[in-house]
Write a protein that holds these residues in place. Structure first.
Motif: not given
Length: 304
Positions: A214, A219, A238
């Motif tokens: 992230d 991506p 995350v």
């Protein structure tokens, strides 16, 4: 060569033009001890890992930092320069100073509070007069280039991974590519809100990656990096990224270091993946230093 497209990067890296030609890990390292009783408010403008509500404890930060230097000494000789109370971020010297093949590289920092660090005569003089290194000074140039904060390097093959953000622009990336003498640099945008590549990507001795998907705008970029490492990559959540699990370093071919918070955030399968890649994981308590928005890797300036 600089490339910005993930497909072009994969095509280039598969061309077999980038064999191992140099040592993958540093021969020594230097740190700068924490000396300030405040956080750098200017740096907090684009470092979301900082929490200005947290009050730093200078004595505790100094104890943790000294323990870090002691522990890393098991892998390489470690030097520690004194900190400056007027430079709250100077315990993260790898953004300002870096080395490559007999050269000291001085970065161009975004914030004025950090540009003062680049003027240090003692660090410059040590590399010039004691080690005989040539200085490449980017500190007064018209771009932003925060060295190995923005640029993660596979030293063995001379390949750079450069995240573009407020802390590094494309002109800075090109200047670092030339200053480090890299063979190939893959430039990509970090996700909005990310300030340094070395928080979302670590390359361990050129063999394995730790990355936070992230943390990249596209991506396809972390996917390409994983392929470039032949699948030897640990993907972080995350929460693990926020715990600084991506801010890791290998100073020896068989050992990886991260903060205790980062290591505690890893799952057993992720630890096992690092072991399969040949790395024993070691950690050091750095929660006081992490209040300033950086962690273990940020504290370490490698000497090549």
């Amino acid at each position: 060569m600089l490339v910005t497209d993930p497909a072009a990067f994969l095509a280039e890296i598969s061309s077999e033009r980038y064999p191992v030609r140099a040592a993958a890990t540093a021969r020594a390292a230097f740190l700068v001890s924490p000396a300030s009783d405040r956080l750098a408010a200017e740096s907090a403008q684009d470092n979301r890992y900082m929490d200005m509500a947290k009050v730093p404890d200078p004595a505790r930060a100094l104890r943790q930092h000294a323990e870090l230097a002691r522990r890393l000494g098991a892998d390489v000789p470690v030097l520690t320069f004194p900190g400056d109370p007027d430079c709250p971020d100077d315990m993260f010297p790898n953004n300002v100073f870096a080395t490559a093949r007999g050269r000291l590289i001085v970065g161009r920092m975004r914030h004025a509070v950090r540009r003062r660090e680049a003027e240090r005569a003692d660090i410059r003089g040590f590399f010039r007069d004691v080690l005989g290194y040539r200085t490449i000074d980017l500190s007064q140039r018209d771009f932003v280039a925060e060295l190995t904060g923005a640029l993660v390097i596979d030293r063995a093959r001379g390949i750079g991974y450069c995240g573009l953000s407020e802390r590094c622009d494309m002109h800075g990336a090109r200047a670092m590519h030339e200053a480090f003498g890299l063979n190939l640099t893959f430039c990509f945008e970090l996700a909005p809100g990310e300030y340094h590549t070395n928080v979302v990507l670590a390359l361990l001795a050129g063999r394995a990656a730790i990355l936070a998907p992230d943390g990249f705008r596209d991506p396809a970029v972390p996917s390409a990096i994983t392929q470039a490492c032949d699948g030897r990559a640990v993907a972080l959540s995350v929460a693990q990224k926020q715990a600084f699990a991506g801010n890791a370093i290998a100073l020896a071919p068989d050992r990886a270091w991260m903060s205790t918070a980062g290591a505690a955030a890893l799952e057993p399968a992720q630890r096992a993946a690092l072991q399969r890649a040949g790395f024993a994981l070691r950690d050091v308590e750095l929660d006081e230093i992490e209040k300033a928005g950086g962690s273990l890797r940020c504290c370490v300036a490698e000497i090549f």
